[in-house]
Design an enzyme around this catalytic site. Structure first.
Site, PDB file in Angstrom:
ATOM      1  N   ASP A 107      -3.008  -8.708   5.027  1.00 19.28           N
ATOM      2  CA  ASP A 107      -1.764  -9.423   4.715  1.00 19.28           C
ATOM      3  C   ASP A 107      -1.582 -10.640   5.636  1.00 19.28           C
ATOM      4  OD1 ASP A 107      -1.433  -7.336   6.613  1.00 19.28           O
ATOM      5  OD2 ASP A 107       0.739  -7.447   6.465  1.00 19.28           O
ATOM      6  N   HIS A 161      -4.021 -10.149  14.406  1.00 20.75           N
ATOM      7  CA  HIS A 161      -4.138  -8.881  13.682  1.00 20.75           C
ATOM      8  C   HIS A 161      -5.014  -9.119  12.455  1.00 20.75           C
ATOM      9  CE1 HIS A 161      -3.166  -5.100  11.899  1.00 20.75           C
ATOM     10  NE2 HIS A 161      -2.029  -5.405  11.317  1.00 20.75           N
ATOM     11  N   TYR A 164      10.501  -0.420   8.381  1.00 19.29           N
ATOM     12  CA  TYR A 164       9.170  -0.885   8.788  1.00 19.29           C
ATOM     13  C   TYR A 164       8.603   0.008   9.896  1.00 19.29           C
ATOM     14  CZ  TYR A 164       5.329  -4.044   9.554  1.00 19.29           C
ATOM     15  OH  TYR A 164       4.061  -4.565   9.633  1.00 19.29           O
ATOM     16  N   ASP A 187       2.880  -7.644  13.853  1.00 21.62           N
ATOM     17  CA  ASP A 187       3.699  -6.729  13.044  1.00 21.62           C
ATOM     18  C   ASP A 187       4.909  -6.157  13.804  1.00 21.62           C
ATOM     19  OD1 ASP A 187       2.249  -6.908  10.696  1.00 21.62           O
ATOM     20  OD2 ASP A 187       1.059  -5.129  11.076  1.00 21.62           O
ATOM     21  N   HIS A 214       0.807  -1.229   0.000  1.00 19.42           N
ATOM     22  CA  HIS A 214       0.000   0.000   0.000  1.00 19.42           C
ATOM     23  C   HIS A 214       0.848   1.291   0.000  1.00 19.42           C
ATOM     24  CE1 HIS A 214       0.305   0.163   4.390  1.00 19.42           C
ATOM     25  NE2 HIS A 214      -0.519  -0.818   4.597  1.00 19.42           N
ATOM     26  N   HIS A 220      -0.390  -2.094  15.332  1.00 23.30           N
ATOM     27  CA  HIS A 220      -0.700  -0.734  14.912  1.00 23.30           C
ATOM     28  C   HIS A 220      -2.164  -0.555  14.507  1.00 23.30           C
ATOM     29  CE1 HIS A 220      -0.667  -1.375  10.348  1.00 23.30           C
ATOM     30  NE2 HIS A 220      -0.407  -2.566  10.837  1.00 23.30           N
ATOM     31  N   GLU A 279      -5.452  -7.291   9.703  1.00 24.05           N
ATOM     32  CA  GLU A 279      -5.097  -6.702   8.407  1.00 24.05           C
ATOM     33  C   GLU A 279      -4.954  -7.822   7.360  1.00 24.05           C
ATOM     34  OE1 GLU A 279      -1.959  -3.745   8.507  1.00 24.05           O
ATOM     35  OE2 GLU A 279      -2.568  -3.006   6.523  1.00 24.05           O
ATOM     36  N   HIS A 298       6.294 -10.626  10.097  1.00 22.98           N
ATOM     37  CA  HIS A 298       7.041 -10.341   8.864  1.00 22.98           C
ATOM     38  C   HIS A 298       8.540 -10.504   9.141  1.00 22.98           C
ATOM     39  CE1 HIS A 298       3.572  -8.558   6.812  1.00 22.98           C
ATOM     40  NE2 HIS A 298       3.370  -7.765   7.854  1.00 22.98           N
TER      41      HIS A 298
END
Ligand code: FEO
Length: 407
Positions: free
Chosen positions: A81, A77, A191, A163, A23, A144, A79, A222
């Site tokens: 991904d 999380h 990051y 993350d 993104h 986040h 999100e 990640h």
């Protein structure tokens, strides 16, 4: 590839070698979406992967255990991904309950049809026994996203940190001591700057909470897993969360016919002093990702834009909009630039610097058409002033403008 973290705890994620955009974040070294399988009396999957890689994830699980034996799927999380693959994963694991906090359950239901999923809602302090090992949950709101959560396995001193402490770094290795530390730390900094920076206050609070945990391994969602250099990444996060500046001056600019460019180079010359790192960044020869990363630990930023149509150069506007959203705190800022028959560029820069609540010690420095020798002298003097401030701020660990972690 060594995928084993501890006995019967394995990495089952996906390495995304070719992704170059997250993104808008330039993922120059690719990315990984880490998921982990904890096999015990009951088996738990920790996190999932991006939707296109769900079948690969299921294949990795099936190579280790029967899919019907997975009892829990922990979603730290929501999100996409990580959670994008959950619909496929939940459909393929007939006996699994989705484990997440209340906000995550809501977020997942807004992304996916979760009506057929068995849900187990947890909160900070809750635990699930798998047999020999325990999953212990710690909500980490706004690190986040609102629903973010850590999962800790005390018997293994193992923290699944989602993350946090992650890096967009595709590699065939899984651990921090199998790759160059400089590369890992560079990606961890990129990051933090581009994903985590707005939430320094929450990160600082989280680091206090995690200080009470006995941590022997950090497995983020990640990049590589931290097992050797845990103090290095924890110290870096503390420094970034505390907005500790380096003696570093950035001169960031965009220019139309090189008048603002001449001013930028004069500021750089003034700022290039012993003990100070001075950098010149032409916006259209750089990227949002790199600029945000350099701003993270800079003490002072001179930001220049020529005037175009009574306002900012467009890419200068993009950088300032991006930075304002990331909320870098505690810098000294200075606006400069050229104009023709109307003003607008440097004034608009100045408004952004003030909106970010940076310390702005003087009004913008402007040049009409071409900077005169006097204007260039003034640029050099401002560069010197910024270098001096940067040195002082780094030595005293002071920050400029709004204090670090103020709301
Ligand atoms: Fe890696 Fe916030 O998702």
């Amino acid at each position: 590839m060594n995928r084993t973290l501890r006995e019967n705890i394995d990495w089952v994620g996906h390495v995304d070698w070719t992704v170059r955009d997250f993104h808008g974040y330039d993922t120059a070294r690719g990315a990984t979406y880490n998921a982990y399988l904890v096999r015990d009396d009951q088996t738990a999957l920790i996190d999932a992967v991006k939707a296109p890689y769900a079948d690969e994830l299921l294949g990795s699980i099936a190579a280790l255990t029967d899919l019907s034996g997975v009892k829990f799927v922990v979603c730290n999380h929501a999100e996409p991904d990580h959670a994008g693959g959950l619909p496929r994963v939940m459909a393929a694991l007939p006996n699994a309950a989705l484990v997440c906090d209340k906000k995550c359950a809501t977020a997942l239901s807004q992304h996916h049809d979760t009506t057929g999923w068995k849900m187990r809602i947890v909160a900070t302090g809750d635990t699930i026994s798998l047999g020999r090992r325990t999953l212990q949950f710690l909500e980490t709101p706004m690190v986040h996203w609102p629903e973010s959560m850590f999962t800790y396995v005390p018997e293994e001193k193992l923290l699944f940190s989602m993350d946090a402490f992650g890096q967009h770094y595709a590699t065939s290795q899984r651990f921090d001591d199998e790759v160059p530390l400089g590369t890992v730390m560079e990606e961890a900094k990129i990051y933090y700057a581009n994903i985590v920076m707005p939430f320094g206050k929450q990160v600082a609070a989280l680091l206090k909470k995690t200080a009470g945990l006995d941590i022997g391994m950090i497995a983020p969602a990640h990049g590589v897993i931290w097992r050797k250099h845990i103090p290095v990444i924890l110290e870096a996060y503390q420094n970034w969360a505390d907005c500790r500046p380096k003696p570093k001056v950035l001169v960031i600019y965009d220019t139309m016919w090189d008048s603002t460019g001449r001013m930028a180079r004069a500021i750089l010359a003034g700022a290039s002093q012993p003990g100070v790192e001075a950098q010149l960044i032409h916006i259209r020869h750089s990227s949002l990702t790199r600029i945000a990363t350099e701003v993270l630990d800079a003490a002072a930023v001179a930001f220049g834009s020529s005037t175009l149509n009574q306002g900012l150069m467009p890419m200068a506007g993009a950088v300032l909009t991006y930075l304002k959203g990331l909320r870098p705190v505690g810098k000294v800022g200075f606006a400069f630039g050229s104009h023709g028959w109307s003003g607008g560029g440097p004034e608009a820069v100045n408004e952004y610097l003030r909106a970010m609540k940076w310390e702005v010690p003087r009004e913008p420095l402007k040049a009409q058409y071409r900077p005169t020798p006097n204007v260039l002298d003034e640029c050099r003097a401002v560069g010197g002033m910024l270098a001096e401030k940067a040195r002082e701020m780094a030595a005293d660990r002071k920050v400029g403008g709004r204090q670090c972690n103020e709301p």
